[in-house]
Write an enzyme that holds these catalytic residues in place. Structure first.
Site, mmCIF file in Angstrom:
data_model
loop_
_atom_site.group_PDB
_atom_site.id
_atom_site.type_symbol
_atom_site.label_atom_id
_atom_site.label_comp_id
_atom_site.label_asym_id
_atom_site.label_seq_id
_atom_site.Cartn_x
_atom_site.Cartn_y
_atom_site.Cartn_z
ATOM 1 C CD GLU A 1 2.193 -74.584 -36.799
ATOM 2 O OE1 GLU A 1 3.285 -75.159 -36.625
ATOM 3 O OE2 GLU A 1 2.063 -73.345 -36.777
ATOM 4 C CD GLU B 1 0.096 -71.339 -33.447
ATOM 5 O OE1 GLU B 1 1.295 -71.103 -33.697
ATOM 6 O OE2 GLU B 1 -0.339 -72.456 -33.120
HETATM 7 O O1 AHR Z 1 3.425 -70.431 -30.973
HETATM 8 C C1 AHR Z 1 4.542 -71.242 -31.009
HETATM 9 C C2 AHR Z 1 4.421 -72.385 -31.999
HETATM 10 O O2 AHR Z 1 4.364 -71.864 -33.299
HETATM 11 C C3 AHR Z 1 3.201 -73.245 -31.914
HETATM 12 O O3 AHR Z 1 3.312 -74.245 -30.967
HETATM 13 C C4 AHR Z 1 3.086 -73.836 -33.265
HETATM 14 O O4 AHR Z 1 1.759 -74.143 -33.623
HETATM 15 C C5 AHR Z 1 3.724 -72.787 -34.165
HETATM 16 O O5 AHR Z 1 4.644 -73.332 -35.016
#
Ligand code: AHR
Length: 499
Positions: free
Chosen positions: A173, A303
């Site tokens: 990110e 994610e």
């Molecule tokens: O999964 C929780 C968080 O969500 C992670 O650390 C991040 O990459 C995303 O914003």
């Protein structure tokens, strides 16, 4: 009667086992308590890893695990987590809950966990606050066998053999918590950092993952690929994957809604939002097609999953939430979508493995429960390493106004075991549907069914750990090339068809 068509004569692509991958971050009780309790714990463990959790994850056939973050990755300095535990640095986990991180779980422990799980390793490096040298040395420490400062250090720390790093993420990110960069700036950093993610062993090349977009940020995808694509196309191994993050938030980030308290409208809204994953894959995939028409670069959805308000009374920075049949449907739908786009999607990692967000396992002291999401992964494991089959189901739009969803959602594959595996979700809270499944030019010898079903709020608790569980589904009539059955409301069904 709705028709479900499966064409075993038409294989559409290989389903990587990694489409059912997982993610573990130094966040809340995921690593500490959830996976790692230390060798001196009263909780039964092997080299510090909880035996109950490891056993359940092996049974679910976990194919790959991502670590150490997440946002944590771009603040993680790997040398803090090696060497004698008593001399490892203690620090505050500023991202997540402001608690003390004692670094007792580091590189050696992660590799040991993956060894016990029998799964592939996905390490996420630090671009946001780390140097090129730090990243390069980490790769050397893990994968180089021979005379070198980092290989020597690893040997002194008790591990002369190198490990295999299957996947390596160059930052996380970086448009946000990983450094607030512009796509062009990050694209240039990617070119530089990845140069030093060296491949030391022939046949064990590292799959390098570039930080991709958040949800529908097509500008990021375009900007990063424009900055990097000349290399991506020419030099093999320059970029193997581009990540995508998309969370299913029922309402808004300001008011996410509860994991247990929701009405029918919110239920359908959640499923409607999760179905958006398909549009995102198509949208980012179309941009990737311009730069990589041969689809050599994988889209890595590292994610995904539901994100609700935390369980009342828990640390807001720990992201602990319960998990209901609504989450089971979210899991079933997403895994079907990944299957159907296996030509581009090469890995996906649900967030997160234990005690955080849409977890497959929850723990409380020595107790452990499997969530409805766990059961879905367990049912879908037959798709791992299978060949995607052409399939289609007749649907009707249901749900509340403004939040329409199809009543049914499917995918099908030809498994390594020679059987056809169909996973079918009934999204309706109230209605069951009669289904006629037609298998083109294929005589059916037999069928085995497993179902997960219940009220949309149904969930497991430490007092009632098996309130939601899978059951044998044997009310399937076989005739020639057809199957007939009725799928109950709010359910995830797996049919293993003998041909
Ligand atoms: O999964 C929780 C968080 O969500 C992670 O650390 C991040 O990459 C995303 O914003």
């Amino acid at each position: 009667m709705a028709k479900l068509y499966v064409n075993p004569k038409h294989q559409l692509g290989h389903i990587n086992p990694e489409l059912q991958g997982h993610f573990s971050e130094h966040l809340g009780r995921c690593i500490y308590e959830g996976l790692y309790v230390g060798q001196d714990s009263d909780i039964p463990n092997t080299n510090g890893m909880r035996n109950d959790v490891v056993e359940a994850l092996k049974e679910m056939q976990i194919p790959v695990l991502r670590w150490p973050g997440g946002c944590f990755a771009d603040e993680y300095h790997w040398k803090d987590g090696i060497g004698p535990k008593e001399s490892r640095k203690k620090m505050i986990n500023t991202h997540w809950g402001g608690v003390v991180e004692d670094n007792s779980f580091g590189t050696h422990e992660f590799m040991e966990l993956c060894r016990q799980l029998g799964c592939k390793t996905y390490i996420n490096g630090n671009v946001g606050s780390g140097t090129v040298q730090e990243m390069s040395e980490w790769v050397e420490y893990m994968t180089f066998e021979g005379v070198s400062p980092m290989a020597d250090l690893r040997t002194r720390n008790g591990h002369p053999e190198s490990w295999r790093v299957d996947y390596f993420g160059v930052g996380n990110e970086n448009w946000g918590c990983g450094g607030n960069m512009t796509p062009e700036y990050y694209g240039n950093l990617y070119r530089r950092y990845q140069t030093y993610v060296r491949n030391y062993k022939k046949g064990e090349e590292i799959y390098k993952i570039c930080c991709g977009p958040n949800a529908d940020d097509y500008h990021w995808t375009e900007g990063v690929l424009k900055t990097t694509h000349d290399h991506a196309q020419s030099a093999h191994g320059f970029m193997n994957g581009l990540s995508l993050h998309y969370y299913t938030v029922p309402d808004s980030w300001e008011n996410k809604g509860g994991a247990l308290v929701f009405d029918e409208e919110k239920y359908y809204k959640t499923l409607n939002k999760t179905l958006y994953m398909e549009q995102l894959i198509k949208g980012h995939g179309a941009i990737m097609d311009q730069y990589d028409p041969e689809k050599k670069i994988g889209l890595i959805v590292d994610e995904w999953g539901t994100w609700y308000e935390v369980e009342p009374g828990t640390n807001p920075g720990f992201l602990y939430q319960q998990n209901t049949m609504r989450d089971a449907l979210v899991a079933g739908i997403n895994l079907n979508i990944f299957n159907k786009h296996c030509d581009r999607v090469k890995m996906a990692n649900i967030a997160q493995l234990v005690n955080v967000l849409q977890a497959v396992i929850l723990t409380e002291g020595e107790k452990m429960i499997k969530t409805p999401t766990y059961h879905v992964f367990h049912m879908y494991k037959y798709h791992q390493d299978a060949e995607l089959l052409e399939s289609y189901v007749e649907t009707q739009q249901i749900g509340s106004e403004g939040c329409r969803v199809p009543n049914l959602h499917e995918s099908a594959s030809l498994g390594k075991d020679g059987r056809i595996h169909v996973t079918l979700n009934n999204l309706s809270v109230t209605d069951s549907y009669e289904i006629e499944a037609v298998f083109t030019e294929t005589d059916i010898q037999g069928v085995e069914g497993t179902i997960l079903t219940g009220d949309m709020h149904a969930h497991n608790t430490f007092e009632e750990p098996d309130a939601v569980h899978t059951e044998k589904f044997d009310q399937v009539a076989v005739s020639g090339q057809n199957l007939k059955f009725t799928i109950p409301p709010c359910s995830v069904l797996h049919l293993a068809v003998e041909i």
